[in-house]
Design a protein around this motif. Structure first.
Motif, mmCIF file in Angstrom:
data_model
loop_
_atom_site.group_PDB
_atom_site.id
_atom_site.type_symbol
_atom_site.label_atom_id
_atom_site.label_comp_id
_atom_site.label_asym_id
_atom_site.label_seq_id
_atom_site.Cartn_x
_atom_site.Cartn_y
_atom_site.Cartn_z
ATOM 1 N N ARG A 147 75.736 39.379 84.983
ATOM 2 C CA ARG A 147 74.910 39.630 83.804
ATOM 3 C C ARG A 147 74.673 41.125 83.588
ATOM 4 O O ARG A 147 74.408 41.864 84.521
ATOM 5 N N LEU A 148 74.782 41.529 82.317
ATOM 6 C CA LEU A 148 74.401 42.871 81.896
ATOM 7 C C LEU A 148 73.228 42.722 80.937
ATOM 8 O O LEU A 148 73.343 42.057 79.906
ATOM 9 N N GLU A 149 72.088 43.320 81.280
ATOM 10 C CA GLU A 149 70.898 43.205 80.447
ATOM 11 C C GLU A 149 70.637 44.506 79.700
ATOM 12 O O GLU A 149 70.771 45.592 80.258
ATOM 13 N N VAL A 150 70.282 44.363 78.438
ATOM 14 C CA VAL A 150 70.024 45.511 77.564
ATOM 15 C C VAL A 150 68.634 45.333 76.964
ATOM 16 O O VAL A 150 68.242 44.223 76.585
ATOM 17 N N ASP A 151 67.880 46.410 76.862
ATOM 18 C CA ASP A 151 66.543 46.339 76.268
ATOM 19 C C ASP A 151 66.621 45.938 74.799
ATOM 20 O O ASP A 151 67.519 46.373 74.058
ATOM 21 N N ASP A 152 65.681 45.101 74.383
ATOM 22 C CA ASP A 152 65.585 44.723 72.977
ATOM 23 C C ASP A 152 65.284 45.934 72.109
ATOM 24 O O ASP A 152 64.629 46.890 72.552
ATOM 25 N N GLU A 153 65.752 45.885 70.870
ATOM 26 C CA GLU A 153 65.342 46.867 69.872
ATOM 27 C C GLU A 153 63.966 46.442 69.358
ATOM 28 O O GLU A 153 63.815 45.341 68.800
ATOM 29 N N PRO A 154 62.927 47.231 69.552
ATOM 30 C CA PRO A 154 61.570 46.786 69.184
ATOM 31 C C PRO A 154 61.409 46.583 67.677
ATOM 32 O O PRO A 154 62.013 47.271 66.863
ATOM 33 N N GLY A 155 60.585 45.589 67.347
ATOM 34 C CA GLY A 155 60.201 45.380 65.954
ATOM 35 C C GLY A 155 61.210 44.660 65.091
ATOM 36 O O GLY A 155 61.053 44.618 63.867
ATOM 37 N N ILE A 156 62.254 44.080 65.715
ATOM 38 C CA ILE A 156 63.267 43.373 64.925
ATOM 39 C C ILE A 156 63.302 41.915 65.353
ATOM 40 O O ILE A 156 63.439 41.605 66.543
ATOM 41 N N ASP A 157 63.150 41.040 64.393
ATOM 42 C CA ASP A 157 63.207 39.600 64.634
ATOM 43 C C ASP A 157 63.946 38.964 63.462
ATOM 44 O O ASP A 157 63.555 39.145 62.305
ATOM 45 N N ALA A 158 65.008 38.220 63.766
ATOM 46 C CA ALA A 158 65.831 37.638 62.694
ATOM 47 C C ALA A 158 65.023 36.687 61.819
ATOM 48 O O ALA A 158 65.250 36.599 60.604
ATOM 49 N N GLN A 159 64.074 35.957 62.414
ATOM 50 C CA GLN A 159 63.251 35.041 61.623
ATOM 51 C C GLN A 159 62.446 35.798 60.578
ATOM 52 O O GLN A 159 62.330 35.360 59.425
ATOM 53 N N CYS A 160 61.900 36.949 60.956
ATOM 54 C CA CYS A 160 61.131 37.759 59.991
ATOM 55 C C CYS A 160 62.027 38.256 58.854
ATOM 56 O O CYS A 160 61.601 38.318 57.694
ATOM 57 N N VAL A 161 63.266 38.599 59.178
ATOM 58 C CA VAL A 161 64.198 39.038 58.138
ATOM 59 C C VAL A 161 64.492 37.889 57.189
ATOM 60 O O VAL A 161 64.512 38.058 55.961
ATOM 61 N N ASP A 201 62.561 35.271 56.604
ATOM 62 C CA ASP A 201 61.352 35.021 55.805
ATOM 63 C C ASP A 201 61.280 35.991 54.623
ATOM 64 O O ASP A 201 60.960 35.594 53.501
ATOM 65 N N ALA A 202 61.581 37.254 54.890
ATOM 66 C CA ALA A 202 61.549 38.253 53.815
ATOM 67 C C ALA A 202 62.654 37.998 52.792
ATOM 68 O O ALA A 202 62.465 38.199 51.587
ATOM 69 N N LEU A 203 63.791 37.526 53.258
ATOM 70 C CA LEU A 203 64.933 37.272 52.384
ATOM 71 C C LEU A 203 64.615 36.199 51.351
ATOM 72 O O LEU A 203 65.052 36.279 50.193
ATOM 73 N N PHE A 204 63.830 35.174 51.768
ATOM 74 C CA PHE A 204 63.554 34.055 50.875
ATOM 75 C C PHE A 204 62.166 34.126 50.242
ATOM 76 O O PHE A 204 61.796 33.230 49.486
ATOM 77 N N ASP A 205 61.432 35.163 50.542
ATOM 78 C CA ASP A 205 60.103 35.319 49.980
ATOM 79 C C ASP A 205 60.186 35.569 48.476
ATOM 80 O O ASP A 205 61.051 36.314 48.003
ATOM 81 N N ALA A 206 59.302 34.950 47.737
ATOM 82 C CA ALA A 206 59.305 35.118 46.281
ATOM 83 C C ALA A 206 59.041 36.579 45.917
ATOM 84 O O ALA A 206 58.188 37.233 46.505
ATOM 85 N N GLY A 207 59.774 37.061 44.961
ATOM 86 C CA GLY A 207 59.577 38.431 44.484
ATOM 87 C C GLY A 207 60.507 39.440 45.129
ATOM 88 O O GLY A 207 60.942 40.388 44.492
ATOM 89 N N GLY A 208 60.795 39.274 46.421
ATOM 90 C CA GLY A 208 61.763 40.135 47.082
ATOM 91 C C GLY A 208 61.228 41.444 47.607
ATOM 92 O O GLY A 208 61.954 42.213 48.232
ATOM 93 N N SER A 209 59.929 41.742 47.396
ATOM 94 C CA SER A 209 59.410 43.036 47.839
ATOM 95 C C SER A 209 59.417 43.145 49.359
ATOM 96 O O SER A 209 59.620 44.229 49.912
ATOM 97 N N ARG A 210 59.188 42.038 50.050
ATOM 98 C CA ARG A 210 59.185 42.069 51.514
ATOM 99 C C ARG A 210 60.575 42.388 52.057
ATOM 100 O O ARG A 210 60.705 43.046 53.092
ATOM 101 N N PHE A 211 61.611 41.943 51.367
ATOM 102 C CA PHE A 211 62.955 42.188 51.868
ATOM 103 C C PHE A 211 63.289 43.677 51.839
ATOM 104 O O PHE A 211 63.989 44.183 52.718
#
Length: 354
Positions: free
Chosen positions: A138-152, A154-164
């Motif tokens: 196993r090779l372990e790499v630190d996560d990039e902070p503040g990035i979560d695919a679920q949040c992206v 959510d923003a992608l499908f949010d009404a209005g699009g400002s969050r995206f």
């Protein structure tokens, strides 16, 4: 410089590709000559959780990768195999073996002759699967902070699009541009409508003291090499094929519920006592992410009907189904991308019991 690995394996869903993925890919290529990217949920029907096909995710990844790294990265897809970890592991092992065999065909070597490792995020709550590959270092790499695919998403499908728009720092520029085009298409409009439906559904029980657990039933009805499917009339999963089933009522046993739902959704011309007597197996399917509606545990029942010489019983869609149809099992095995939630995997589990 000599690399520590000949090949590293990176397993993810890439829904969508983001800067955290790219960071891990660059780190992996510092330690390995080649990287084999295994893309999960490769044949799932598109949904707000899985909005992009395998081809679309590879397109995003290729657009984000520098030209000089393209030839060092391979991307393949694998099914989720929700209820059989060993099948999932076997598929990934087979995919890796095939990539190496093709990549080294001129050398005449076997995969076992190369140093292979697996790369993952250090401390990730979703990295449990790494334990399933003890043969790969196993090779372990630190996560990039503040990035979560679920949040992206959510923003992608949010009404209005400002969050995206605020996701621009979390995505490679080429992927952000790709998603901007996606937002203008019909698939995005359909998934955004389903996303809003699911949000409203969750809000309807938000006042409960804790999130509820829903109990459902699903019928796997087999007759003469055919399976009975219904096409969903409404959201979520409108237009997808599914097993006949639904939510249990407060005053009925689970076995009665599956017969009731089966009769309501297919108008199957078989008496209820015959259906109950034809139950061959049952199992609880409880993957925490099996349903976007919330924690939903389903009781699946295998019902094998005996041929009578009169052909397949007549069916027609009813209740929550706009169509019911007998599908040959050999055709069903090619329908993974058309099935609702985890129904493809439920059926395959039961087929192994026949």
């Amino acid at each position: 410089m000599t690399k520590r690995f000949d090949y590293l394996v990176f397993i993810g869903r890439f829904q969508p590709v983001h800067n955290g993925h790219l960071k891990l890919i660059h780190a992996a290529l510092e330690h390995a000559d080649k990287l084999i990217v295994i893309c999960g949920s490769a044949r799932q029907a598109v949904s707000p959780r899985n909005p992009f096909t395998l081809a679309e995710r590879e397109s995003m990844l290729r657009a984000a990768l520098p030209a000089d790294l393209q030839h060092r990265v391979f991307m393949l897809g694998c099914s989720d195999r929700m209820y059989n970890d060993q099948q999932w592991v076997t598929e990934i092992q087979s995919q890796v073996d095939k990539v190496i065999a093709v990549d080294t065909a001129s050398l005449g070597h076997r995969a076992a002759e190369f140093s292979i490792g697996i790369v993952g995020s250090r401390g990730s709550r979703n990295a449990w699967y790494l334990e399933l590959f003890p043969q790969w270092q196993r090779l372990e790499v630190d996560d990039e902070p503040g990035i979560d695919a679920q949040c992206v998403r959510d923003a992608l499908f949010d009404a209005g699009g400002s969050r995206f728009d605020s996701c621009v720092a979390k995505l490679p520029p080429a992927v952000f541009d790709w998603l901007q085009v996606f937002r203008g298409g019909e698939v995005h409009a359909r998934l955004a409508a389903e996303y809003r439906y699911l949000q409203d559904f969750r809000r309807s029980w938000a006042v409960a003291p804790y999130p509820p657990t829903f109990v459902t039933v699903d019928a796997v009805v087999i007759h003469s090499g055919h399976i009975l499917l219904v096409r969903r009339r409404g959201m979520p999963g409108k237009g997808l094929w599914a097993l006949p089933g639904g939510f249990i009522e407060q005053d009925e046993p689970i076995r009665d519920a599956v017969i009731r739902e089966l009769k309501e959704e297919t108008r199957l011309k078989v008496p209820a006592p015959v259906l109950a007597g034809s139950i061959r197996a049952s199992r609880v399917f409880d993957h925490p992410q099996r349903s976007l509606r919330g924690r939903t545990i389903t009781h699946g029942f295998l019902i094998e009907l005996t041929p009578t010489g009169e052909g397949l019983p007549k069916v027609r869609g009813g209740d929550d189904a706009d169509r019911a149809q007998w599908v040959p099992l050999f055709e069903f095995n090619r329908m993974e991308t058309e099935l609702f939630e985890d129904h493809f995997y439920i059926v395959n589990w039961f087929l192994g019991q026949i």
